[in-house]
Enzyme design. Structure first.
Site, PDB file in Angstrom:
ATOM      1  N   TYR A 122      -3.662  -2.789   2.699  1.00  0.00           N
ATOM      2  CA  TYR A 122      -2.960  -2.013   3.869  1.00  0.00           C
ATOM      3  C   TYR A 122      -2.822  -2.975   5.156  1.00  0.00           C
ATOM      4  CZ  TYR A 122      -3.777   2.694   2.341  1.00  0.00           C
ATOM      5  OH  TYR A 122      -3.734   3.784   1.717  1.00  0.00           O
ATOM      6  N   LYS A 124     -12.949  -3.592  -8.421  1.00  0.00           N
ATOM      7  CA  LYS A 124     -12.435  -4.096  -9.666  1.00  0.00           C
ATOM      8  C   LYS A 124     -12.554  -5.568  -9.609  1.00  0.00           C
ATOM      9  CE  LYS A 124      -9.352  -3.433 -12.851  1.00  0.00           C
ATOM     10  NZ  LYS A 124     -10.048  -2.548 -14.098  1.00  0.00           N
ATOM     11  N   ASP A 166     -11.470   2.114 -12.157  1.00  0.00           N
ATOM     12  CA  ASP A 166     -10.894   2.760 -13.040  1.00  0.00           C
ATOM     13  C   ASP A 166     -11.963   3.623 -13.843  1.00  0.00           C
ATOM     14  OD1 ASP A 166     -12.035   0.596 -14.108  1.00  0.00           O
ATOM     15  OD2 ASP A 166     -10.697   0.235 -15.583  1.00  0.00           O
ATOM     16  N   ASP A 185      -8.660   5.530  -0.752  1.00  0.00           N
ATOM     17  CA  ASP A 185      -7.556   6.525  -0.673  1.00  0.00           C
ATOM     18  C   ASP A 185      -7.219   7.202  -1.604  1.00  0.00           C
ATOM     19  OD1 ASP A 185      -5.110   7.676   0.779  1.00  0.00           O
ATOM     20  OD2 ASP A 185      -4.112   6.208  -0.475  1.00  0.00           O
ATOM     21  N   ASP A 202      -8.534  11.483  -2.654  1.00  0.00           N
ATOM     22  CA  ASP A 202      -7.640  12.482  -3.186  1.00  0.00           C
ATOM     23  C   ASP A 202      -8.117  13.174  -4.544  1.00  0.00           C
ATOM     24  OD1 ASP A 202      -5.725  12.167  -0.815  1.00  0.00           O
ATOM     25  OD2 ASP A 202      -4.075  12.331  -2.075  1.00  0.00           O
TER      26      ASP A 202
HETATM   27  C1  IPM Z   1      -4.713   9.107   4.119  1.00  0.00           C
HETATM   28  C2  IPM Z   1      -3.342   8.987   3.902  1.00  0.00           C
HETATM   29  C3  IPM Z   1      -2.737   7.556   4.613  1.00  0.00           C
HETATM   30  C4  IPM Z   1      -3.219   6.375   3.954  1.00  0.00           C
HETATM   31  C5  IPM Z   1      -1.315   7.359   4.658  1.00  0.00           C
HETATM   32  C6  IPM Z   1      -0.686   8.761   5.405  1.00  0.00           C
HETATM   33  C7  IPM Z   1      -0.716   6.073   5.123  1.00  0.00           C
HETATM   34  O1  IPM Z   1      -3.058   8.993   2.605  1.00  0.00           O
HETATM   35  O2  IPM Z   1      -5.162   9.008   5.487  1.00  0.00           O
HETATM   36  O3  IPM Z   1      -5.473   9.001   3.266  1.00  0.00           O
HETATM   37  O4  IPM Z   1      -2.976   5.938   2.847  1.00  0.00           O
HETATM   38  O5  IPM Z   1      -4.495   5.844   4.622  1.00  0.00           O
HETATM   39 MG    MG Z   2      -4.342   9.420   1.437  1.00  0.00          MG
END
Ligand code: IPM
Ligand code: MG
Length: 356
Positions: A142, A189, A221, A245, A249
């Site tokens: 990032y 990884k 993975d 990240d 999710d």
């Molecule tokens: C999160 C989001 C952000 C990230 C995006 C919006 C840049 O997905 O906070 O998880 O990737 O960190």
């Molecule tokens: Mg995210």
């Protein structure tokens, strides 16, 4: 207790759910005799429209001066399909993380029993799952050097970590593990990446300070697979920015919906509390967004930034009662939810305040 709280709604449904979050804070102040002083600031697309900058200086100055930040979301579809856009809402988010030194992103994955049916994973696999992710937030790919080469057809991003960055996030994760099930999984990884080999080496070093914690190392993975195979085996997970990240999710499905997941970003100074969901432009303005992630972010704010554990528990209990009473926003409703129990953002917020 007297505290300043900065509300940064950002874009899309961020603006709808933080209204509910603020009301919950006001209710807590009234019930427990605190004084919370609110201010608001612009960020993301909303700030670009107003000032040309996704994180205006004025917003950053307010952030540095406050005691805690309740954040919504940033993003706008206008930029998503335009790889050439020079200014993007997300730049504001990344700069905020860096400027405020928010290196630790805590993402608790907790499943309310009432929502066992809302997940796409079988209830018997899920029941009792309770995971705390520590995602490193100010390093990795990032923030590493990136470039599009002159011919335009080649590009690179750099995955980079330094020892001190891994040490400080690992310590936070180990400390948390000590207060929970004393199990920590580090995800990397290391079979391929040098930055991951450093990550693993540092976590192994820090582990010596915490002999009571059972540590495991997983490749990302394999961790992604285990997460939906045996979610109950997880306790605390520590990982880098990109892997965190993606895995969080995925893990949101363990909690039934992204609409239920809160997060805390902490580090050097002020803490930022926000839903893990994004700006949700597909449902913006419809009044159907789930405000629970913002409400649960308030609980994290109260506990972590202000040390108000009883107040935080009262907020979580109110959410639990809303769910037990059968009220649902549409993201967590299922085939058995009667139509009159499916409420919008504001109505679910009102129910939460009633239970509080
Ligand atoms: C999160 C989001 C952000 C990230 C995006 C919006 C840049 O997905 O906070 O998880 O990737 O960190
Ligand atoms: Mg995210």
């Amino acid at each position: 207790m007297k505290k300043n709280i900065l509300i940064v709604p950002g874009d899309g449904i961020g603006q709808e759910v933080t209204v509910v979050g603020q009301k919950v804070l006001e209710k807590i102040a009234a019930r427990f005799g605190h004084e919370f002083i609110f201010d608001h600031a612009l960020m993301g697309h909303a700030a670009i429209e107003a000032t040309g900058n996704p994180l205006p200086d004025e917003t950053l100055a307010k952030m540095r001066a406050t005691d805690a930040i309740l954040f919504g979301a940033v993003g706008h579809p206008k930029y998503d399909n335009d790889p050439h856009a020079k200014v993007r809402p997300e730049q504001g988010l990344l700069r905020m993380r860096k400027e405020l030194g928010l290196y630790a992103n805590l993402r608790p994955i907790k499943l309310f029993d009432e929502l066992l049916g809302a997940s796409s994973i079988k209830p018997e696999i899920l029941k009792g799952a309770d995971i705390l992710f520590f995602r490193e937030l100010t390093g990795d790919v990032y923030f590493g050097k990136r470039e599009r080469l002159d011919d335009g057809n080649t590009a690179y991003d750099t995955m980079i970590y330094s020892r001190y960055e891994v040490e400080r996030i690992a310590r936070k994760a180990f400390d948390a593990a000590m207060t929970r099930g004393k199990k920590l999984m580090s995800v990397d990884k290391a079979n391929v990446l040098e930055s991951s080999r450093l990550w693993r080496e540092v976590v192994q070093d820090i582990a010596k300070e915490y002999p009571e914690v059972t540590v495991s190392h997983q490749f990302v993975d394999s961790a992604a697979m285990l997460l939906i195979k045996n979610p109950r085996d997880f306790d605390v997970v520590v990982t880098g920015n990109l892997f965190g990240d993606i895995l969080t999710d995925e893990a949101s499905q363990i909690a039934g919906s992204m609409g239920m997941l809160a997060s805390a970003s902490v580090g050097d100074s002020v803490g930022v509390y926000e839903p893990i969901h994004g700006s949700g432009h597909d449902i913006t303005g419809m009044g159907v967004a789930n405000p629970m992630a913002s409400v649960l972010s308030v609980a994290l704010l109260l506990e972590i930034s202000f040390g108000l554990k009883t107040e935080a528990e009262a907020v979580i209990e109110a959410v639990d009662k809303v769910l037990k009473a059968g009220y649902r926003t549409r993201d967590i409703a299922d085939a058995t939810t009667p139509a009159n129990m499916i409420l919008g953002t504001e109505a679910v917020g009102e129910k939460t305040l009633e239970f509080l």
